[in-house]
Design a protein around this motif. Structure first.
Motif, short mmCIF file in Angstrom:
data_model
loop_
_atom_site.label_atom_id
_atom_site.label_comp_id
_atom_site.label_asym_id
_atom_site.label_seq_id
_atom_site.Cartn_x
_atom_site.Cartn_y
_atom_site.Cartn_z
N ALA A 98 0.85 -1.25 0.03
CA ALA A 98 -0.21 0.02 -0.12
C ALA A 98 0.68 1.31 -0.23
CB ALA A 98 -0.78 -0.05 1.10
N THR A 99 1.30 1.68 -1.23
CA THR A 99 2.36 2.77 -1.40
C THR A 99 1.44 4.21 -1.51
OG1 THR A 99 2.18 2.25 -3.72
CG2 THR A 99 3.86 1.19 -2.53
N CYS A 100 1.05 4.54 -0.20
CA CYS A 100 0.34 5.77 -0.43
C CYS A 100 0.92 7.04 -1.06
CB CYS A 100 -0.09 6.06 1.16
SG CYS A 100 -0.98 4.53 2.05
N SER A 101 2.09 7.36 -0.65
CA SER A 101 2.44 8.53 -1.49
C SER A 101 2.49 8.53 -2.86
CB SER A 101 3.89 9.05 -1.26
OG SER A 101 4.71 7.69 -1.33
N SER A 102 2.57 7.36 -3.42
CA SER A 102 2.41 6.96 -5.03
C SER A 102 1.33 6.06 -5.04
CB SER A 102 3.39 6.57 -5.52
OG SER A 102 3.33 6.13 -6.78
N CYS A 103 0.02 6.51 -4.95
CA CYS A 103 -1.13 5.49 -4.48
C CYS A 103 -1.15 4.23 -5.44
CB CYS A 103 -2.44 6.34 -4.57
SG CYS A 103 -3.87 5.12 -4.01
N ALA A 104 -1.14 3.05 -4.71
CA ALA A 104 -1.13 1.77 -5.54
C ALA A 104 -2.58 1.62 -6.03
CB ALA A 104 -0.91 0.77 -4.62
N MET A 105 -3.60 2.25 -5.88
CA MET A 105 -4.79 2.18 -6.35
C MET A 105 -5.19 2.98 -7.70
SD MET A 105 -6.34 -0.41 -5.36
CE MET A 105 -8.21 -0.24 -5.81
N GLN A 106 -4.04 3.54 -8.44
CA GLN A 106 -4.07 4.54 -9.49
C GLN A 106 -3.05 3.92 -10.59
OE1 GLN A 106 -3.60 8.37 -8.16
NE2 GLN A 106 -4.68 8.05 -6.34
N ALA A 147 -8.92 11.49 -4.77
CA ALA A 147 -9.63 11.13 -3.65
C ALA A 147 -8.98 10.00 -2.96
CB ALA A 147 -11.04 10.70 -4.25
N LYS A 148 -8.37 9.03 -3.62
CA LYS A 148 -7.74 7.78 -2.97
C LYS A 148 -8.78 7.21 -2.32
CE LYS A 148 -3.12 9.82 -3.02
NZ LYS A 148 -1.82 10.13 -1.92
N CYS A 149 -8.36 6.73 -1.11
CA CYS A 149 -9.10 5.86 -0.18
C CYS A 149 -9.90 6.94 0.99
CB CYS A 149 -8.42 4.90 0.45
SG CYS A 149 -7.11 5.28 1.38
N CYS A 150 -9.94 8.22 0.57
CA CYS A 150 -10.42 9.04 1.60
C CYS A 150 -11.61 9.65 1.41
CB CYS A 150 -9.29 10.33 1.81
SG CYS A 150 -7.76 9.43 2.74
N ARG A 210 -9.90 1.26 -9.99
CA ARG A 210 -9.43 2.33 -9.62
C ARG A 210 -9.80 3.24 -8.63
NH1 ARG A 210 -7.24 3.04 -15.92
NH2 ARG A 210 -5.79 1.65 -15.88
N PHE A 211 -9.03 3.97 -7.83
CA PHE A 211 -9.65 5.22 -7.25
C PHE A 211 -9.23 6.56 -7.67
CE2 PHE A 211 -9.13 2.91 -2.66
CZ PHE A 211 -10.30 2.03 -3.02
N ARG A 212 -10.02 7.40 -7.70
CA ARG A 212 -9.79 8.61 -8.15
C ARG A 212 -8.42 9.28 -7.66
NH1 ARG A 212 -14.05 12.47 -10.66
NH2 ARG A 212 -12.69 13.85 -9.98
N TRP A 260 -6.53 0.89 7.79
CA TRP A 260 -7.07 0.51 6.49
C TRP A 260 -6.09 0.54 5.55
CZ3 TRP A 260 -7.93 1.31 1.16
CH2 TRP A 260 -8.91 0.59 0.64
N PHE A 261 -5.91 -0.41 4.79
CA PHE A 261 -4.92 -0.81 3.83
C PHE A 261 -5.78 -1.21 2.48
CE2 PHE A 261 -2.75 -0.94 7.60
CZ PHE A 261 -1.56 -0.02 7.42
N CYS A 262 -5.47 -0.76 1.24
CA CYS A 262 -5.93 -1.54 -0.04
C CYS A 262 -5.47 -2.75 -0.40
CB CYS A 262 -5.95 -0.47 -1.20
SG CYS A 262 -4.03 0.13 -1.52
N LYS A 263 -4.10 -2.98 0.02
CA LYS A 263 -3.59 -4.03 -0.14
C LYS A 263 -2.73 -4.61 1.11
CE LYS A 263 -2.84 -2.47 -4.79
NZ LYS A 263 -3.90 -3.36 -5.21
#
Ligand code: SF4
Ligand code: SF4
Length: 343
Positions: free
Chosen positions: A24-32, A46-49, A41-43, A142-145
Motif C-alpha cells: 500500500a504505497t500511499c505517497s504514490s497511490c497503488a490504486m491508481q 480522492a484515493k481511499c479518503c 481504480r480510485f480517483r 485500513w490498507f487497500c493491499k
C-alpha cells in the motif's frame, strides 16, 4: 505508519513488531495508474479518503496541540467551528455525511466520489492527510493491499475493532472527567446554571486539549481497565490474529516468499473471481477487490487438484507429474485465500 499513540499501545500489547503493509504505497497511490485493472481504480484526487472520520476528543486535542498553522490545522479548526458536530465526545459526522457515505458504499463508488472527500484530505499536496499522526483507528488500520493478503487483513480488522472500541470508551471517560469533575479554565467552580457542555463550548479547544492530556497519562493496562470486558475480548482476538501471522511466517513484501512456512494439512480452492484473463496469466480477485493477484494460467488450472485430500498427498502427486509447488508458494496462495482450509 500507525499514529504514535496507537503504535505504542499495540506494540506494548503484542510485544513485537507490527506488520508493515509495503504494497500500500500511499505517497504514490497503488490504486491508481496502469497497474490497476480498469474498474478497480480510485480517483487520483480522492484515493481511499472518500470518508468523513469521527474524531474522539483526545485525538482532536492532540492534533490541536501539534499542528502548526497551515491547511491541516485549518481543516481541524473548521470542524471545531461547526457546533452541530462539535460534541463533548469529539468531532462527530453529520447525518447528511453519514447518509452520503452509506449511499456511496451501496453504489460501490468508494474512492471514486470526490464529493465525499474527507475534510482533512490535502488535495493540493498530492493527497496527504492533514491529521496523519492523529487520524482515527479506522483510517490507521485500513490498507487497500496487504503483504500477507487475507491473513494481514484479518490482523488489521482486529486492530480496527480494538482501537475503535478504545476510542469510544476513552472519549466517554474523558467527557465524564471533564464535564463532571473539572470547571472550564477561568471558572471558579462548575456553573450549575449551564449544562456541563454549554459551559465548555466557548472553551472547547481547551476541553479537547485537556482530553488529550488525560489520555497521555494512561498506560495500555489502564486503557484496558477503562475498556472493560468488551475490550478484553477484542484484545484476545487481536493477539490471536497476530499469533497467526507470526506462526505462519514474518510479514514481508509481496515479492518475497517466506521461508519454512507450512501450508494447512488439507486444502480446497477458495472463492476466486476471474477479473481479466490473458493468454499466459489471469488477474483474479479473492479476499478483496482492491488486492487482485496476477496468477499464471497453469497454476490456476491446478487449483481443483486440491480437493480435500491431504496437502502432502496432492503435492506429491503433482511432483510425480513434474510440477513442483513449494510449501512457500502454497502458503502464499493460502494467505490470499486462493486456497483455503475446508469449512
Ligand atoms: S491505502 Fe489508500 S492511499 Fe494508500 S495506496 Fe491504498 S488506496 Fe492509495
Ligand atoms: S483523516 Fe486522513 S487518512 Fe482519514 S480519511 Fe481523512 S485524509 Fe484520509
Amino acid at each position: 505508519m500507525l499514529p504514535p499513540r496507537y503504535a505504542k499501545w499495540l506494540t506494548d500489547l503484542l510485544g513485537g513488531t507490527l506488520p508493515e503493509e509495503q504494497a500500500a504505497t500511499c505517497s504514490s497511490c497503488a490504486m491508481q495508474g496502469e497497474a490497476v485493472a480498469e474498474g478497480y481504480r480510485f480517483r487520483a484526487d480522492a484515493k481511499c479518503c472518500t470518508y468523513v472520520p469521527a474524531l474522539p476528543n483526545f485525538l482532536v486535542g492532540a492534533a490541536l496541540r501539534e499542528l502548526p498553522p497551515g491547511p491541516g490545522r485549518a481543516s481541524l479548526e473548521s470542524r471545531i467551528e461547526d457546533l452541530a458536530t462539535c460534541t463533548p465526545h469529539g468531532l462527530d459526522v453529520s447525518e447528511a455525511d453519514r447518509a452520503r457515505y452509506q449511499a456511496l458504499v451501496a453504489a460501490e463508488t468508494f474512492g471514486r466520489d470526490p464529493d465525499l472527500r474527507c475534510p482533512h484530505y490535502l488535495a493540493e499536496q498530492g493527497g496527504l492527510c492533514g491529521i496523519w499522526r492523529q487520524r482515527n483507528g479506522v483510517c490507521a488500520t485500513w490498507f487497500c493491499k496487504h503483504d500477507r493478503g487475507a491473513a494481514g487483513q484479518r490482523f488489521w480488522q482486529a486492530a480496527e475493532a480494538l482501537l475503535t472500541l478504545a476510542e469510544r470508551e476513552l472519549c466517554h471517560w474523558c467527557a465524564c472527567q471533564l464535564l463532571y469533575r473539572e470547571a472550564p479554565p477561568g471558572a471558579a467552580e462548575i456553573d450549575d446554571s449551564l449544562s456541563e457542555w454549554s459551559a465548555w463550548v466557548p472553551l472547547r479547544r481547551d476541553y479537547y486539549l485537556r482530553a488529550a492530556a488525560l489520555v497521555d497519562e494512561l498506560s495500555w493496562p489502564e486503557v484496558q481497565v477503562i475498556g472493560g470486558p468488551e475490550l478484553a475480548a477484542l484484545v484476545e482476538q487481536l493477539q490471536a490474529a497476530h499469533a497467526a501471522l507470526r506462526s505462519e511466517g514474518s510479514a514481508g513484501p509481496a515479492s518475497r516468499l517466506v521461508a519454512l512456512r507450512r501450508p494447512p494439512t488439507v486444502l480446497v480452492p477458495g472463492t476466486v473471481k476471474l477479473a481479466q484473463r490473458g493468454p499466459v496469466s489471469t488477474r483474479v480477485v479473492t479476499y478483496s477487490d482492491s488486492d487482485a493477484l496476477e496468477l499464471p494460467n497453469e497454476l490456476l488450472a491446478l487449483l481443483p487438484r486440491f480437493d480435500g485430500r491431504a496437502t502432502e498427498q496432492v503435492l506429491a502427486e503433482l511432483a510425480r507429474e513434474g510440477v513442483i509447488l513449494t510449501p512457500d508458494l502454497v502458503a502464499r496462495l493460502v494467505d490470499f485465500a486462493v486456497l483455503e482450509a475446508p469449512a
